[in-house]
Design a protein around this motif. Sequence first.
Motif, mmCIF file in Angstrom:
data_model
loop_
_atom_site.group_PDB
_atom_site.id
_atom_site.type_symbol
_atom_site.label_atom_id
_atom_site.label_comp_id
_atom_site.label_asym_id
_atom_site.label_seq_id
_atom_site.Cartn_x
_atom_site.Cartn_y
_atom_site.Cartn_z
ATOM 1 N N TYR A 45 9.619 -1.803 9.063
ATOM 2 C CA TYR A 45 8.666 -1.377 8.755
ATOM 3 C C TYR A 45 8.620 -1.562 6.605
ATOM 4 C CZ TYR A 45 6.004 2.023 6.348
ATOM 5 O OH TYR A 45 4.837 2.840 5.005
ATOM 6 N N ASN A 46 9.647 -1.550 6.141
ATOM 7 C CA ASN A 46 10.158 -2.143 5.422
ATOM 8 C C ASN A 46 9.264 -3.692 5.308
ATOM 9 O OD1 ASN A 46 10.155 0.002 4.188
ATOM 10 N ND2 ASN A 46 12.630 -0.189 4.430
ATOM 11 N N GLU A 49 5.468 -4.024 4.723
ATOM 12 C CA GLU A 49 5.366 -3.235 3.753
ATOM 13 C C GLU A 49 4.849 -4.271 2.605
ATOM 14 O OE1 GLU A 49 3.229 -0.045 3.418
ATOM 15 O OE2 GLU A 49 3.397 -0.507 5.480
ATOM 16 N N LYS A 50 6.200 -5.029 2.255
ATOM 17 C CA LYS A 50 6.746 -6.314 1.889
ATOM 18 C C LYS A 50 5.153 -7.158 1.969
ATOM 19 C CE LYS A 50 10.827 -4.605 0.198
ATOM 20 N NZ LYS A 50 12.748 -5.697 0.027
ATOM 21 N N LYS A 53 2.082 -6.103 1.445
ATOM 22 C CA LYS A 53 1.545 -6.395 -0.354
ATOM 23 C C LYS A 53 1.432 -7.493 -1.134
ATOM 24 C CE LYS A 53 3.488 -3.934 -4.825
ATOM 25 N NZ LYS A 53 4.656 -3.708 -5.162
#
Length: 95
Positions: A45-46, A49-50, A53
Amino acid sequence: MNIRPSAAIRQNYNDIADMCRKTAEPIFLTKNGEGDLVVMDIETYNRREKMLKLREELLAVEEDRVRGSKGYSVDEVAAMMRSAIKEAAGHGTAE
């Protein structure tokens, strides 16, 4: 693509969690045969997300470029970085 019934998360949480971690892929849960939820481990997930972004930032920069915003050459960026490093080094020492 991993697809499981929603009951699998209640009955086999540890197996689902292990599968998420091992594959680094989301698991799609269905309810009454229809897509309902997506489950993934926190690292995946992280990372996603990165990546999203970064893509948003790159898209914004590209849109600015297309609209004619001033850019910088490699030499200009290198000079700005050298200047910033010198400034940081100067402020980081006790004289």
